[in-house]
Structures are given as C-alpha cells and as structure tokens.
Design an enzyme around this catalytic site. Structure first.
Site, PDB file in Angstrom:
ATOM      1  N   CYS A   4      55.004  60.212  59.741  1.00 22.66           N
ATOM      2  CA  CYS A   4      56.320  59.984  59.140  1.00 22.66           C
ATOM      3  C   CYS A   4      57.141  61.272  59.185  1.00 22.66           C
ATOM      4  O   CYS A   4      56.726  62.313  58.663  1.00 22.66           O
ATOM      5  CB  CYS A   4      56.147  59.516  57.686  1.00 22.66           C
ATOM      6  SG  CYS A   4      57.707  59.472  56.779  1.00 22.66           S
ATOM      7  N   CYS A   7      57.868  62.701  55.793  1.00 24.96           N
ATOM      8  CA  CYS A   7      56.695  63.353  55.208  1.00 24.96           C
ATOM      9  C   CYS A   7      56.487  64.733  55.845  1.00 24.96           C
ATOM     10  O   CYS A   7      56.120  65.691  55.166  1.00 24.96           O
ATOM     11  CB  CYS A   7      55.454  62.487  55.385  1.00 24.96           C
ATOM     12  SG  CYS A   7      55.391  61.066  54.271  1.00 24.96           S
ATOM     13  N   HIS A  46      55.146  58.543  49.801  1.00 29.22           N
ATOM     14  CA  HIS A  46      55.571  57.746  50.953  1.00 29.22           C
ATOM     15  C   HIS A  46      55.663  56.273  50.569  1.00 29.22           C
ATOM     16  O   HIS A  46      54.646  55.631  50.314  1.00 29.22           O
ATOM     17  CB  HIS A  46      54.626  57.904  52.149  1.00 29.22           C
ATOM     18  CG  HIS A  46      55.096  57.113  53.328  1.00 29.22           C
ATOM     19  ND1 HIS A  46      55.938  57.634  54.290  1.00 29.22           N
ATOM     20  CD2 HIS A  46      54.895  55.819  53.669  1.00 29.22           C
ATOM     21  CE1 HIS A  46      56.223  56.697  55.176  1.00 29.22           C
ATOM     22  NE2 HIS A  46      55.602  55.578  54.818  1.00 29.22           N
ATOM     23  N   ASN A  88      69.814  52.019  53.203  1.00 29.04           N
ATOM     24  CA  ASN A  88      69.676  51.037  54.278  1.00 29.04           C
ATOM     25  C   ASN A  88      68.244  50.522  54.242  1.00 29.04           C
ATOM     26  O   ASN A  88      67.299  51.312  54.269  1.00 29.04           O
ATOM     27  CB  ASN A  88      69.965  51.683  55.634  1.00 29.04           C
ATOM     28  CG  ASN A  88      71.393  52.182  55.734  1.00 29.04           C
ATOM     29  OD1 ASN A  88      72.307  51.572  55.180  1.00 29.04           O
ATOM     30  ND2 ASN A  88      71.589  53.304  56.416  1.00 29.04           N
ATOM     31  N   GLY A  94      69.987  48.392  58.733  1.00 26.38           N
ATOM     32  CA  GLY A  94      70.237  49.571  59.566  1.00 26.38           C
ATOM     33  C   GLY A  94      69.285  50.723  59.315  1.00 26.38           C
ATOM     34  O   GLY A  94      69.574  51.859  59.694  1.00 26.38           O
ATOM     35  N   HIS A  99      60.697  55.817  55.685  1.00 33.37           N
ATOM     36  CA  HIS A  99      60.339  56.462  54.407  1.00 33.37           C
ATOM     37  C   HIS A  99      61.589  56.325  53.563  1.00 33.37           C
ATOM     38  O   HIS A  99      62.652  56.846  53.954  1.00 33.37           O
ATOM     39  CB  HIS A  99      59.977  57.939  54.663  1.00 33.37           C
ATOM     40  CG  HIS A  99      59.535  58.699  53.438  1.00 33.37           C
ATOM     41  ND1 HIS A  99      58.378  59.467  53.419  1.00 33.37           N
ATOM     42  CD2 HIS A  99      60.091  58.838  52.202  1.00 33.37           C
ATOM     43  CE1 HIS A  99      58.247  60.040  52.236  1.00 33.37           C
ATOM     44  NE2 HIS A  99      59.292  59.676  51.483  1.00 33.37           N
ATOM     45  N   HIS A 101      64.840  56.362  51.626  1.00 32.14           N
ATOM     46  CA  HIS A 101      65.763  57.477  51.429  1.00 32.14           C
ATOM     47  C   HIS A 101      67.116  56.925  51.002  1.00 32.14           C
ATOM     48  O   HIS A 101      67.493  55.813  51.366  1.00 32.14           O
ATOM     49  CB  HIS A 101      65.918  58.311  52.708  1.00 32.14           C
ATOM     50  CG  HIS A 101      66.213  57.499  53.928  1.00 32.14           C
ATOM     51  ND1 HIS A 101      65.230  56.803  54.606  1.00 32.14           N
ATOM     52  CD2 HIS A 101      67.369  57.246  54.590  1.00 32.14           C
ATOM     53  CE1 HIS A 101      65.760  56.168  55.627  1.00 32.14           C
ATOM     54  NE2 HIS A 101      67.070  56.404  55.642  1.00 32.14           N
TER      55      HIS A 101
HETATM   56  P1  AMP Z   1      68.647  55.364  58.092  1.00 28.37           P
HETATM   57  O1  AMP Z   1      69.335  54.978  59.382  1.00 28.37           O
HETATM   58  O2  AMP Z   1      69.285  54.825  56.861  1.00 28.37           O
HETATM   59  O3  AMP Z   1      67.154  55.086  58.158  1.00 28.37           O
HETATM   60  O4  AMP Z   1      68.837  56.922  57.976  1.00 28.37           O
HETATM   61  C1  AMP Z   1      68.008  57.847  58.606  1.00 28.37           C
HETATM   62  C2  AMP Z   1      68.754  59.149  58.606  1.00 28.37           C
HETATM   63  O5  AMP Z   1      67.834  60.177  58.860  1.00 28.37           O
HETATM   64  C3  AMP Z   1      69.850  59.243  59.663  1.00 28.37           C
HETATM   65  O6  AMP Z   1      71.100  59.472  59.030  1.00 28.37           O
HETATM   66  C4  AMP Z   1      69.410  60.429  60.515  1.00 28.37           C
HETATM   67  O7  AMP Z   1      70.482  61.218  60.951  1.00 28.37           O
HETATM   68  C5  AMP Z   1      68.503  61.184  59.554  1.00 28.37           C
HETATM   69  N1  AMP Z   1      67.495  62.035  60.172  1.00 28.37           N
HETATM   70  C6  AMP Z   1      66.618  61.685  61.131  1.00 28.37           C
HETATM   71  N2  AMP Z   1      65.817  62.735  61.430  1.00 28.37           N
HETATM   72  C7  AMP Z   1      66.196  63.755  60.616  1.00 28.37           C
HETATM   73  C8  AMP Z   1      65.762  65.099  60.449  1.00 28.37           C
HETATM   74  N3  AMP Z   1      64.750  65.627  61.154  1.00 28.37           N
HETATM   75  N4  AMP Z   1      66.394  65.874  59.525  1.00 28.37           N
HETATM   76  C9  AMP Z   1      67.412  65.367  58.796  1.00 28.37           C
HETATM   77  N5  AMP Z   1      67.864  64.099  58.916  1.00 28.37           N
HETATM   78  C10 AMP Z   1      67.271  63.305  59.815  1.00 28.37           C
END
Ligand code: AMP
Length: 115
Positions: A4, A7, A46, A88, A94, A99, A101
């Site tokens: 993940c 994680c 997680h 989301n 989307g 994980h 967030h």
């Molecule tokens: P979601 O589409 O709601 O699952 O959001 C996932 C978010 O994680 C997106 O806005 C990505 O830009 C962000 N994201 C993915 N990888 C990273 C990373 N390594 N560091 C910071 N943000 C990330």
C-alpha cells in the site's frame, strides 16, 4: 500491507510532505494538487475504503481524522475562506488508492457539482 503506497508513506519508506502527524493520523500534501491547498488525511491503520470501516473503527478512528482536519484548517488559517473535505469511495466514487483518505481542498473557489 507493504504494497500500500500510503502505508509506505506513513512508514517513511517513500517521501512525502507531512503537514500533521500523531499516533493515529497522518496528513501530507497531495502529489498532484487540485487546489492551492490539497492535503490528504489518513488513519495510520490500514482500512481500504469508507465501505470497509467496521463500526468499532469508525467510532474510534473517524473522530481522530476529523480532529486532524480541524487542527490543520486552524493552523493554515483556512476557516475564513472555507474548504472542502472529500472522500472518494470505490470505483464510481473515483477512488484510486486503496487506503482510506480524506482530501482537504482549499485556496480557490471550488465548483459544484463535482464531475
Ligand atoms: P483518490 O483518487 O481519491 O483515491 O485519491 C488518491 C490521491 O492520492 C490522488 O489525489 C493522488 O494525487 C494522491 N497520491 C498518489 N500517490 C501519492 C503520493 N506518493 N504522495 C502524495 N499523494 C499521492
């Protein structure tokens, strides 16, 4: 949950710009910001998505996540102009990272409805 990406971020295996951290919650800047302020707030435990919250975890973890949001919005002085908190969930929601967030978006006029 070594595969993940979030994680890995909370274990400091990959870098991030940390905005807030305590024993239960981590907040860091989104790597692909959709607003001048775009912060992701995650529980350290997680949990794959909002749908995967147990009632027990929801009662204990969600308040910690939203307390972090409150702290961050106060620290970054976002309360006057306002902000948006987004979760989301699943394919149609989307969600791209498995994980749970919460996005905290601020710094510009956000549109409604979302696309
Ligand atoms: P979601 O589409 O709601 O699952 O959001 C996932 C978010 O994680 C997106 O806005 C990505 O830009 C962000 N994201 C993915 N990888 C990273 C990373 N390594 N560091 C910071 N943000 C990330």
């Amino acid at each position: 949950m070594s595969e993940c990406i979030f994680c890995k971020i909370l274990n400091k295996e990959i870098p991030s710009e940390i905005v807030f951290e305590n024993d239960e919650v981590l907040a860091f800047n989104d790597v692909n910001p959709q607003a001048p302020t775009h912060i992701l707030i995650i529980p350290k435990k997680h949990i794959s998505s909002f749908s995967d919250f147990s009632e027990e975890d929801m009662g204990s973890i969600l308040p910690k996540v939203f307390l972090a949001v409150k702290y961050i919005t106060e620290k970054l002085d976002l309360k006057k102009e306002g902000y948006r908190i987004v979760n989301n969930c699943g394919k149609n929601g989307g969600q791209t990272v498995g994980h749970i967030h919460f996005h905290l978006l601020a710094g510009r006029q956000l549109q409604w409805p979302p696309g």
